[in-house]
Design an enzyme around this catalytic site. Structure first.
Site, PDB file in Angstrom:
ATOM      1  N   ASP A 148     -16.526 -11.147 -17.031  1.00  0.00           N
ATOM      2  CA  ASP A 148     -16.181 -12.205 -17.974  1.00  0.00           C
ATOM      3  C   ASP A 148     -15.558 -13.390 -17.229  1.00  0.00           C
ATOM      4  O   ASP A 148     -15.917 -13.658 -16.081  1.00  0.00           O
ATOM      5  CB  ASP A 148     -15.239 -11.661 -19.052  1.00  0.00           C
ATOM      6  N   HIS A 181     -11.632 -16.544 -22.762  1.00  0.00           N
ATOM      7  CA  HIS A 181     -12.486 -15.484 -23.303  1.00  0.00           C
ATOM      8  C   HIS A 181     -12.223 -14.128 -22.655  1.00  0.00           C
ATOM      9  O   HIS A 181     -12.075 -13.106 -23.340  1.00  0.00           O
ATOM     10  CB  HIS A 181     -13.949 -15.895 -23.118  1.00  0.00           C
ATOM     11  N   SER A 461     -18.934 -10.650 -28.834  1.00  0.00           N
ATOM     12  CA  SER A 461     -18.051 -10.570 -27.664  1.00  0.00           C
ATOM     13  C   SER A 461     -16.792  -9.793 -27.975  1.00  0.00           C
ATOM     14  O   SER A 461     -16.218  -9.137 -27.105  1.00  0.00           O
ATOM     15  CB  SER A 461     -17.636 -11.983 -27.213  1.00  0.00           C
TER      16      SER A 461
END
Length: 527
Positions: A148, A181, A461
């Site tokens: 990520d 994120h 996600s």
């Protein structure tokens, strides 16, 4: 001050066409006539291929020797000759992947995120996946590799975990996160049960984390970069690889790496995609990867979640509150006469502020030279796009824009691909009507860094780390189970929440930690 949160522009890019994005990357390169591709070569042909690349004017981008491949940029005109080189197995596009999570701006999700800043909050997903029902002492500590945007390793809710990693993004280091994120994903997996913020599925350190950073602030990364990151996970002896990312096109090289690593006992988990269509996202679509769909707190399928025959299982993915690094995300700020008015930043608006008198700019249909010089434009929604309204304000001399809704509810808008130079926010219809009575009042409008350490996100996600974390939690009690057996157990113990039996929207159903543990206890691994 009331703070209304909005994500970085790049964080809301969902499953954009991989071909378009790859073309954009090629156009942005120093050599606009070149393309980025992956060249796979036959055994023993590496040196020959490299020599041939030099002769063709190719430039090496990434060494993928683990999978007998190399990522390069090469003149478009030389592609045919490249494919004809002796020893070439195949040549494929270096597909671009994107993160598959966006920030939630609902009033409820903002309140939950704000509450986490003052007292420990248990996100609804922890209860939905039964993580709070698991008791006892784990037998070992599985390692979850998160591919990520990195992690804020200093975050109050993550710093106590066992962390290690490697950076492939070219931005910061593996233990920093310029996008937010990756930190959000990590919090769902392992935010500590420490009286602060939120609690992750493995809140009692039942897993260790390895961070393979591939994304910078843009939220996009090439297939070659992701392949390198997965191989790094393998070298770090990860047991689970969690990928909250996707592309619309399959990469042979990625599949080659995944299949090889799966044979070594690694469980792969990836996001099904956020297009809300039947399209297959990759790597989730590969056979050796668990494809994860998203549901909300009522166990209802999320309309943005892609649905197809490759979906295996579902996890919570709507308004999921988790950890984020402070001052990476942004928020809209609006003050009129010193009083704060709730606002949402327009996606893509620049991070800056402006102060000036509030002025009525109608619908912002057309620019009027000099009419808004030094003023904050108050604009009604309707007739033309938000971006065109802001551009017209800007062209008329405006230094900031406030767009109010023409129906009930909050207003979250976007500049799309239009680049603007003034801050712009959206407000409710009711607040717009109030501000029409305050024209001429000194007004401050801004897009500012958000100091919050917790935020709410939507996306497959967010569902993916729930499944990855449950896999790690369950596995921690049964070290003799294999990756395939853990996958089978998770599917067989899932809570059926869609159509009876397996369905394309939620697969086998909602992942369940306690049910999986009970199943292995009663029936053994993989039954």
């Amino acid at each position: 001050m009331t703070q209304v949160f909005k994500p970085l522009r790049t964080a809301v890019v969902l499953a954009v066409s991989a071909f378009v994005c790859s073309a954009a990357m090629a156009a942005a390169s120093a050599d606009s006539g070149s393309v980025r591709v992956i060249v796979a070569y036959k055994a023993g042909a590496a040196a020959k291929i490299r020599n041939g690349l030099v002769a063709l004017g190719g430039k090496v981008r990434d060494d993928l020797s683990d999978d007998n491949a190399i990522a390069i940029s090469v003149p478009k005109a030389k592609l045919a000759k490249l494919k004809a080189l002796a020893g070439v197995d195949y040549v494929e596009e270096d597909v671009v992947h994107h993160i598959l999570g966006t920030r939630s701006n609902s009033i409820k999700s903002r309140k939950v995120a704000a509450a986490a800043a003052s007292t420990q909050t248990v996100p609804y997903g922890i209860t939905l996946v039964q993580a709070d029902q698991v008791t006892g002492t784990p037998k070992w500590t599985p390692k979850i590799c998160i591919v990520d945007s990195g992690i804020d390793a200093t975050h109050e809710d993550l710093a106590g975990n066992k962390l290690a990693g490697q950076n492939f993004s070219g931005s910061g280091s593996w233990n920093t996160d310029e996008n937010a994120h990756g930190t959000h994903v990590a919090g769902t997996i392992a935010a500590l049960d420490n009286g602060l913020g939120v609690v992750g599925v493995n809140g009692k350190k039942q897993v260790s984390l390895y961070i393979s950073k591939v994304f910078d602030s843009t939220g996009s990364a090439s297939s070659s970069t992701i392949t390198k990151a997965m191989n790094a996970c393998g070298r770090a002896k990860a047991n689970i690889i969690s990928m909250s990312l996707g592309a619309n096109s399959a990469s042979k090289t990625e599949k080659r790496a995944i299949d090889r690593l799966a044979k070594k006992g690694i469980l792969f988990v990836a996001a099904a995609g956020n297009d809300g269509t039947t399209a297959v996202s990759y790597p989730a679509g590969f056979d050796n990867v668990m494809s994860v769909a998203a549901v909300d707190e009522n166990k209802a399928w999320a309309s943005f979640s892609q649905y197809n025959s490759t979906v295996d299982i579902a996890g919570p993915g709507v308004a999921v509150v988790s950890t984020v690094p402070p001052n990476v995300l942004t928020m809209g700020v609006l003050k009129v006469g010193g009083a704060t008015v709730p606002s949402l930043s327009m996606e893509g608006a620049p991070v800056k502020g402006a102060t000036g008198p509030l002025a009525d700019f109608g619908f912002g249909d057309a620019p009027v030279a000099g009419s808004m010089t030094g003023k904050i434009c108050l604009i009604s929604r309707g007739n033309i796009s938000f971006a065109d309204k802001v551009v017209n304000c800007q062209t008329s001399g405006g230094i900031g824009a406030v767009i109010y809704n023409n129906t009930s509810g909050e207003l979250a808008g976007t500049m799309g691909d239009t680049v603007t130079t003034i801050p712009s926010v959206g407000i409710t219809q009711a607040d717009g009507a109030t501000l029409m009575g305050q024209l001429g009042t000194s007004t401050y409008v801004a897009i500012e860094p958000d100091p919050a350490k917790y935020a709410s996100f939507n996306g497959t996600s967010m569902a993916t780390p729930h499944v990855s974390a449950v896999a790690g939690l369950v596995w921690s009690y049964f070290p003799s189970c294999t990756a395939q057996q853990i996958r089978t157990t998770l599917i067989n113990s899932a809570l059926d929440i869609g159509d009876a039996g397996r369905d394309d929207k939620t697969g086998a159903g909602l992942v369940q930690a306690k049910a999986a543990i009970d199943r292995i206890t009663a029936m053994g691994c993989g039954n």
